[in-house]
Scaffold this motif. Structure first.
Motif, PDB file in Angstrom:
ATOM      1  N   UNK A  31       0.853  -1.192   0.000  1.00 30.56           N
ATOM      2  CA  UNK A  31       0.000   0.000   0.000  1.00 30.56           C
ATOM      3  C   UNK A  31       0.885   1.237   0.000  1.00 30.56           C
ATOM      4  N   UNK A  32       0.564   2.191  -0.829  1.00 30.38           N
ATOM      5  CA  UNK A  32       1.295   3.460  -0.803  1.00 30.38           C
ATOM      6  C   UNK A  32       1.099   4.127   0.557  1.00 30.38           C
ATOM      7  N   UNK A  33       2.152   4.713   1.135  1.00 28.30           N
ATOM      8  CA  UNK A  33       2.078   5.278   2.487  1.00 28.30           C
ATOM      9  C   UNK A  33       0.905   6.237   2.725  1.00 28.30           C
ATOM     10  N   UNK A  34       0.567   7.144   1.797  1.00 28.78           N
ATOM     11  CA  UNK A  34      -0.570   8.040   2.070  1.00 28.78           C
ATOM     12  C   UNK A  34      -1.908   7.318   2.210  1.00 28.78           C
ATOM     13  N   UNK A  35      -1.973   6.080   1.716  1.00 32.69           N
ATOM     14  CA  UNK A  35      -3.214   5.305   1.783  1.00 32.69           C
ATOM     15  C   UNK A  35      -3.249   4.369   2.988  1.00 32.69           C
ATOM     16  N   UNK A  40       0.909   4.999  14.758  1.00 32.92           N
ATOM     17  CA  UNK A  40       0.336   5.399  16.052  1.00 32.92           C
ATOM     18  C   UNK A  40       0.154   6.914  16.044  1.00 32.92           C
ATOM     19  N   UNK A  41       1.101   7.665  16.569  1.00 35.41           N
ATOM     20  CA  UNK A  41       0.992   9.127  16.514  1.00 35.41           C
ATOM     21  C   UNK A  41       1.234   9.613  15.083  1.00 35.41           C
ATOM     22  N   UNK A  42       0.654  10.773  14.780  1.00 37.37           N
ATOM     23  CA  UNK A  42       0.803  11.326  13.442  1.00 37.37           C
ATOM     24  C   UNK A  42      -0.494  11.213  12.670  1.00 37.37           C
ATOM     25  N   UNK A  43      -0.475  11.713  11.446  1.00 39.05           N
ATOM     26  CA  UNK A  43      -1.700  11.744  10.652  1.00 39.05           C
ATOM     27  C   UNK A  43      -1.373  11.680   9.168  1.00 39.05           C
ATOM     28  N   UNK A  44      -1.911  10.674   8.494  1.00 40.13           N
ATOM     29  CA  UNK A  44      -1.791  10.566   7.049  1.00 40.13           C
ATOM     30  C   UNK A  44      -3.097  11.046   6.417  1.00 40.13           C
ATOM     31  N   UNK A  45      -3.140  11.216   5.093  1.00 43.87           N
ATOM     32  CA  UNK A  45      -4.421  11.559   4.450  1.00 43.87           C
ATOM     33  C   UNK A  45      -5.528  10.560   4.778  1.00 43.87           C
ATOM     34  N   UNK A  46      -5.168   9.288   4.910  1.00 45.91           N
ATOM     35  CA  UNK A  46      -6.166   8.262   5.251  1.00 45.91           C
ATOM     36  C   UNK A  46      -6.775   8.506   6.623  1.00 45.91           C
ATOM     37  N   UNK A  47      -5.972   9.027   7.548  1.00 44.91           N
ATOM     38  CA  UNK A  47      -6.469   9.293   8.898  1.00 44.91           C
ATOM     39  C   UNK A  47      -7.494  10.422   8.935  1.00 44.91           C
ATOM     40  N   UNK A  48      -7.596  11.185   7.865  1.00 37.83           N
ATOM     41  CA  UNK A  48      -8.549  12.298   7.827  1.00 37.83           C
ATOM     42  C   UNK A  48      -9.938  11.868   7.344  1.00 37.83           C
ATOM     43  N   UNK A  49     -10.025  10.698   6.742  1.00 37.95           N
ATOM     44  CA  UNK A  49     -11.274  10.320   6.078  1.00 37.95           C
ATOM     45  C   UNK A  49     -12.431  10.154   7.065  1.00 37.95           C
TER      46      UNK A  49
END
Length: 370
Positions: A31-35, A40-49
Motif C-alpha cells: 500500500x502506498x504510504x498516504x493510503x 500510532x501518533x501522526x496523521x496521514x491523508x487516510x487518517x482524515x477520512x
C-alpha cells in the motif's frame, strides 16, 4: 422541496469514495504510504477520512433539523426518528461485523457505523436542546475533559497515565466493559472506535454542527460567513499543532489535538467547496461525487459486504480452492503491474464498479435513506 446543498453531497461523496478506496487494496502488504493509517501518533491523508465523514454528519444535522428545531410540540416525534436512525446505523454496523460467519460470541461491537450512530444521536440532541454558544462550550469542554482523563488518571494495573496502545485508559475501559472477545481483531486489547474515544468524536461532529450554523447566519453575507469558517479551520489546525507535543495527534486515540487538526481541515475544505460549488456554481465534474454522496451509507455498507463475500467465495484454481478476490487479483492485476500499483489498481477498479452502480441509481433518482 428542500434544496440540497450540492457541496455537502460532493464532500460526502468524495469522503466515502476515499473510504472504500483505502479499505480495499489488492494486497494489504503493498500500500502506498498516504493510503495507510499512521502506525500510532501522526496523521496521514487516510487518517482524515473518518473524521471528515463525522464532521459532515454534523453539518447534515443542522441542514436537516434547523427548520424543525423551533417546533417544540413535535420534539418527541423528531427525537423518535433520530433515535430510530441511530439504532439502524448501529445495527447495520453490527451486521457488517457479523457477516459472513455470524459469530455472536466474538463479534466486534465497536465500529465505524456504530460510532457514527452514537455521535449522530448525541450531537442531534445537543443541537436540538442547546444554542450555538452552549454547543461551542460543550465542544471545547469535551476536548479538555478527554485530555485531562487520558493524561492525569492512573491506569488500573499499569499505575500511571500513558498514551500507549495497550496500556492507556481507553484500552483498559474497552477490555473491562466490552471484553477482548468483542474488540478489534487486529489488536484484541484495544479498539480504535472504543468507548472513551467516542467522547472527542462527539466534538468532531459538533465541529460540523457549529460550522453549518455559522454558515447560515442571516445577519452577515455568505462570503463573510465562509471567511469565518475557513479562518476558524486554519486556527484550529494551528492550535492542534501547538497541542501536539503534549497530546499527540492520534487517530486511534482520537485525541483532542486530532479533533482540532482534522476538524479544522474539514472546515477549510467544506468552506472552499461551498464557495466554489454553491456560491460560484462551478458544478462541472461534481456529478460523480454526488452519486456517491447521496447514497453514502448504502455504498459503504454494501461495499463492505461484497468485499467480505469475495474473500469467502471459493473457486478452483489449479490444484486448490482460492478466494474469488485472490483469483481475480492474481490473474488480472498482479501480473501487469508492480506490487504497489497492482494493489492500487484493484482498489481503483473496486471503487469504479461501485461508481457505475451508484451512477445508475443517481440517474434514476434512487436514494436509499438510512
Amino acid at each position: 422541496m428542500k434544496k440540497r446543498v450540492l457541496s455537502l453531497d460532493v464532500f460526502r461523496g468524495a469522503t466515502v469514495a476515499a473510504m472504500i478506496l483505502v479499505n480495499n487494496p489488492g494486497s494489504w502488504g503493498h500500500i502506498y504510504p498516504p493510503l495507510e493509517h499512521a502506525p500510532w501518533n501522526g496523521c496521514t491523508p487516510t487518517d482524515l477520512i473518518f473524521p471528515f465523514f463525522i464532521f459532515i454528519v454534523g453539518v447534515s444535522i443542522v441542514f436537516s433539523l434547523q427548520n424543525k428545531k423551533s417546533a417544540t410540540e413535535q420534539l418527541g416525534t423528531l427525537m423518535g426518528k433520530i433515535s430510530k436512525r441511530a439504532a439502524i446505523l448501529f445495527l447495520l454496523g453490527l451486521l457488517l461485523a457479523l457477516f459472513p460467519d455470524f459469530e455472536f460470541a466474538t463479534v466486534r461491537i465497536p465500529g465505524v457505523l456504530q460510532r457514527i450512530a452514537v455521535v449522530f444521536l448525541i450531537s442531534s440532541i445537543i443541537f436540538l436542546k442547546t444554542k450555538f454558544k452552549t454547543q461551542g462550550w460543550i465542544f471545547g469542554s469535551l476536548l479538555i475533559f478527554y485530555w485531562m482523563i487520558m493524561t492525569i488518571i492512573p491506569v488500573p494495573g499499569v499505575g500511571h497515565p500513558n498514551l500507549e496502545p495497550e496500556t492507556n485508559l481507553g484500552a483498559w475501559i474497552d477490555r473491562t466493559l466490552i471484553t477482548e472477545a468483542h474488540l478489534w481483531k487486529s489488536s484484541k486489547t484495544w479498539d480504535p472506535e472504543g468507548i472513551l474515544s467516542t467522547i472527542p468524536a462527539i466534538s468532531t461532529c459538533l465541529a460540523g454542527v457549529l460550522t453549518a450554523q455559522w454558515l447560515l447566519r442571516k445577519n452577515y453575507s455568505t462570503e463573510t460567513n465562509l471567511l469565518g469558517i475557513i479562518s476558524a479551520g486554519a486556527i484550529a489546525v494551528l492550535l492542534a499543532l501547538v497541542w501536539d507535543p503534549m497530546f499527540p495527534i492520534n487517530k486511534s486515540l482520537w485525541t483532542s489535538s486530532y479533533v482540532l487538526y482534522a476538524g479544522g481541515l474539514a472546515a477549510v475544505a467544506f468552506g472552499i467547496l461551498y464557495w466554489m460549488i454553491d456560491v460560484k456554481e462551478k458544478k462541472k465534474l461534481t456529478a460523480p461525487f454526488v452519486a456517491f454522496g447521496v447514497n453514502a451509507i448504502t455504498v459503504f455498507f454494501l461495499s463492505g459486504i461484497i468485499a467480505k463475500s469475495m474473500n469467502t467465495i471459493k473457486i478452483s484454481s489449479g490444484n486448490e480452492d482460492v478466494a474469488l478476490k485472490t483469483f481475480l487479483y492474481e490473474s488480472y492485476f498482479r501480473p501487469y503491474f508492480t506490487e504497489l500499483n497492482a494493489s492500487l489498481a484493484w482498489a481503483i477498479c473496486f471503487v469504479s464498479v461501485w461508481f457505475l452502480i451508484l451512477w445508475i441509481m443517481y440517474k434514476r433518482n434512487i436514494i436509499i435513506k438510512v
